[in-house]
Design a protein around this motif. Structure first.
Motif, PDB file in Angstrom:
ATOM      1  N   ILE A  31      31.741 -24.570  77.937  1.00 46.34           N
ATOM      2  CA  ILE A  31      32.188 -23.272  78.418  1.00 46.34           C
ATOM      3  C   ILE A  31      31.094 -22.695  79.305  1.00 46.34           C
ATOM      4  O   ILE A  31      29.968 -22.526  78.859  1.00 46.34           O
ATOM      5  CB  ILE A  31      32.491 -22.308  77.262  1.00 46.34           C
ATOM      6  N   ASN A  32      31.408 -22.421  80.542  1.00 46.63           N
ATOM      7  CA  ASN A  32      30.418 -21.876  81.468  1.00 46.63           C
ATOM      8  C   ASN A  32      30.244 -20.369  81.324  1.00 46.63           C
ATOM      9  O   ASN A  32      29.148 -19.842  81.550  1.00 46.63           O
ATOM     10  CB  ASN A  32      30.791 -22.201  82.904  1.00 46.63           C
ATOM     11  N   ALA A  33      31.306 -19.689  81.004  1.00 52.83           N
ATOM     12  CA  ALA A  33      31.232 -18.238  80.871  1.00 52.83           C
ATOM     13  C   ALA A  33      32.442 -17.738  80.095  1.00 52.83           C
ATOM     14  O   ALA A  33      33.489 -18.382  80.082  1.00 52.83           O
ATOM     15  CB  ALA A  33      31.184 -17.559  82.242  1.00 52.83           C
ATOM     16  N   MET A  34      32.264 -16.609  79.460  1.00 50.06           N
ATOM     17  CA  MET A  34      33.377 -15.934  78.797  1.00 50.06           C
ATOM     18  C   MET A  34      33.322 -14.454  79.142  1.00 50.06           C
ATOM     19  O   MET A  34      32.251 -13.927  79.479  1.00 50.06           O
ATOM     20  CB  MET A  34      33.335 -16.136  77.281  1.00 50.06           C
ATOM     21  N   GLY A  35      34.468 -13.829  79.053  1.00 47.44           N
ATOM     22  CA  GLY A  35      34.504 -12.427  79.435  1.00 47.44           C
ATOM     23  C   GLY A  35      35.514 -11.633  78.636  1.00 47.44           C
ATOM     24  O   GLY A  35      36.403 -12.188  77.994  1.00 47.44           O
ATOM     25  N   TRP A  36      35.326 -10.336  78.676  1.00 46.43           N
ATOM     26  CA  TRP A  36      36.277  -9.372  78.114  1.00 46.43           C
ATOM     27  C   TRP A  36      36.788  -8.488  79.252  1.00 46.43           C
ATOM     28  O   TRP A  36      36.000  -7.980  80.057  1.00 46.43           O
ATOM     29  CB  TRP A  36      35.621  -8.486  77.062  1.00 46.43           C
ATOM     30  N   TYR A  37      38.079  -8.342  79.300  1.00 47.43           N
ATOM     31  CA  TYR A  37      38.737  -7.438  80.222  1.00 47.43           C
ATOM     32  C   TYR A  37      39.646  -6.540  79.396  1.00 47.43           C
ATOM     33  O   TYR A  37      39.943  -6.843  78.239  1.00 47.43           O
ATOM     34  CB  TYR A  37      39.548  -8.210  81.261  1.00 47.43           C
ATOM     35  N   ARG A  38      40.086  -5.451  79.998  1.00 46.08           N
ATOM     36  CA  ARG A  38      41.018  -4.587  79.299  1.00 46.08           C
ATOM     37  C   ARG A  38      42.072  -4.074  80.261  1.00 46.08           C
ATOM     38  O   ARG A  38      41.837  -3.971  81.476  1.00 46.08           O
ATOM     39  CB  ARG A  38      40.297  -3.414  78.624  1.00 46.08           C
ATOM     40  N   GLN A  39      43.217  -3.769  79.691  1.00 41.59           N
ATOM     41  CA  GLN A  39      44.311  -3.255  80.504  1.00 41.59           C
ATOM     42  C   GLN A  39      45.066  -2.203  79.718  1.00 41.59           C
ATOM     43  O   GLN A  39      45.554  -2.461  78.611  1.00 41.59           O
ATOM     44  CB  GLN A  39      45.247  -4.377  80.930  1.00 41.59           C
ATOM     45  N   ALA A  40      45.135  -1.031  80.300  1.00 38.28           N
ATOM     46  CA  ALA A  40      45.899   0.057  79.713  1.00 38.28           C
ATOM     47  C   ALA A  40      47.249   0.148  80.423  1.00 38.28           C
ATOM     48  O   ALA A  40      47.368  -0.280  81.573  1.00 38.28           O
ATOM     49  CB  ALA A  40      45.132   1.363  79.844  1.00 38.28           C
ATOM     50  N   PRO A  41      48.255   0.705  79.780  1.00 37.91           N
ATOM     51  CA  PRO A  41      49.582   0.811  80.403  1.00 37.91           C
ATOM     52  C   PRO A  41      49.512   1.534  81.743  1.00 37.91           C
ATOM     53  O   PRO A  41      48.906   2.601  81.847  1.00 37.91           O
ATOM     54  CB  PRO A  41      50.381   1.610  79.374  1.00 37.91           C
ATOM     55  N   GLY A  42      50.094   0.923  82.764  1.00 40.37           N
ATOM     56  CA  GLY A  42      50.136   1.544  84.076  1.00 40.37           C
ATOM     57  C   GLY A  42      48.859   1.433  84.873  1.00 40.37           C
ATOM     58  O   GLY A  42      48.769   1.984  85.977  1.00 40.37           O
ATOM     59  N   LYS A  43      47.874   0.733  84.323  1.00 43.54           N
ATOM     60  CA  LYS A  43      46.593   0.588  85.019  1.00 43.54           C
ATOM     61  C   LYS A  43      46.292  -0.882  85.293  1.00 43.54           C
ATOM     62  O   LYS A  43      46.840  -1.770  84.639  1.00 43.54           O
ATOM     63  CB  LYS A  43      45.470   1.207  84.194  1.00 43.54           C
ATOM     64  N   THR A  90      41.015   3.213  75.166  1.00 43.14           N
ATOM     65  CA  THR A  90      42.260   2.674  74.621  1.00 43.14           C
ATOM     66  C   THR A  90      42.898   1.703  75.609  1.00 43.14           C
ATOM     67  O   THR A  90      43.129   2.040  76.770  1.00 43.14           O
ATOM     68  CB  THR A  90      43.240   3.810  74.308  1.00 43.14           C
ATOM     69  N   ALA A  91      43.152   0.477  75.143  1.00 41.79           N
ATOM     70  CA  ALA A  91      43.712  -0.565  76.006  1.00 41.79           C
ATOM     71  C   ALA A  91      43.926  -1.829  75.182  1.00 41.79           C
ATOM     72  O   ALA A  91      43.478  -1.915  74.027  1.00 41.79           O
ATOM     73  CB  ALA A  91      42.769  -0.871  77.169  1.00 41.79           C
ATOM     74  N   THR A  92      44.576  -2.786  75.810  1.00 42.81           N
ATOM     75  CA  THR A  92      44.607  -4.147  75.267  1.00 42.81           C
ATOM     76  C   THR A  92      43.396  -4.879  75.818  1.00 42.81           C
ATOM     77  O   THR A  92      43.201  -4.919  77.033  1.00 42.81           O
ATOM     78  CB  THR A  92      45.891  -4.878  75.656  1.00 42.81           C
ATOM     79  N   TYR A  93      42.603  -5.427  74.923  1.00 43.45           N
ATOM     80  CA  TYR A  93      41.389  -6.133  75.317  1.00 43.45           C
ATOM     81  C   TYR A  93      41.667  -7.635  75.311  1.00 43.45           C
ATOM     82  O   TYR A  93      42.118  -8.197  74.289  1.00 43.45           O
ATOM     83  CB  TYR A  93      40.239  -5.781  74.380  1.00 43.45           C
ATOM     84  N   LEU A  94      41.403  -8.261  76.450  1.00 36.19           N
ATOM     85  CA  LEU A  94      41.687  -9.681  76.621  1.00 36.19           C
ATOM     86  C   LEU A  94      40.401 -10.466  76.841  1.00 36.19           C
ATOM     87  O   LEU A  94      39.513 -10.018  77.572  1.00 36.19           O
ATOM     88  CB  LEU A  94      42.617  -9.890  77.812  1.00 36.19           C
ATOM     89  N   CYS A  95      40.358 -11.615  76.234  1.00 41.40           N
ATOM     90  CA  CYS A  95      39.220 -12.515  76.362  1.00 41.40           C
ATOM     91  C   CYS A  95      39.586 -13.633  77.333  1.00 41.40           C
ATOM     92  O   CYS A  95      40.737 -14.080  77.355  1.00 41.40           O
ATOM     93  CB  CYS A  95      38.896 -13.084  74.983  1.00 41.40           C
ATOM     94  N   ASN A  96      38.604 -14.060  78.131  1.00 37.19           N
ATOM     95  CA  ASN A  96      38.836 -15.261  78.940  1.00 37.19           C
ATOM     96  C   ASN A  96      37.657 -16.203  78.834  1.00 37.19           C
ATOM     97  O   ASN A  96      36.569 -15.820  78.387  1.00 37.19           O
ATOM     98  CB  ASN A  96      39.187 -14.924  80.383  1.00 37.19           C
TER      99      ASN A  96
END
Length: 119
Positions: A31-43, A90-96
């Motif tokens: 694994i070269n890198a991992m990250g956290w992103y987030r997405q809130a409704p409408g954003k 507040t959001a859905t937090y996604l890992c990649n």
């Protein structure tokens, strides 16, 4: 195929803390890198934090000084310690994960974990 399993989301009051985990499993060389992103409704999806194989971390401006990303190499797991949480977190937090295999580099995403911060 690579699977990313996020956990640790939930409901917390403003000023509180949560710790998210993301565990990678499957077929890859490294694994070269991992990250956290987030997405809130409408954003749009927003960068939260990333970490490379050399432990270099980057943070989005809105979380600097409050969130800390770390990793456990042996477990292929990353963590996101979130302190001083605000309602706007507040959001859905996604890992990649950016993985490397015999087929070359590929980016995978998890399903996400919900974080809700009440005021």
């Amino acid at each position: 195929q690579v699977r990313l399993r996020e956990s640790g989301g939930g409901l917390v009051q403003a000023g509180g803390s949560l710790r998210l985990s993301c565990a990678a499993s499957g077929s890859y060389t490294r694994i070269n890198a991992m990250g956290w992103y987030r997405q809130a409704p409408g954003k749009e999806r927003e960068l939260v934090a990333t970490i490379t194989s050399s432990d270099t971390t980057t943070y989005g401006d809105s979380v600097k000084g409050r969130f800390t990303m770390s990793r456990d190499i042996a477990k292929d797991t990353v963590y996101l310690q979130m302190n001083s949480l605000k309602p706007e977190d507040t959001a859905t937090y996604l890992c990649n994960a950016l993985t490397v295999s015999s087929f070359g580099p590929r980016l995978y995403w998890g399903q996400g974990t919900q974080v809700t911060v009440s005021s």
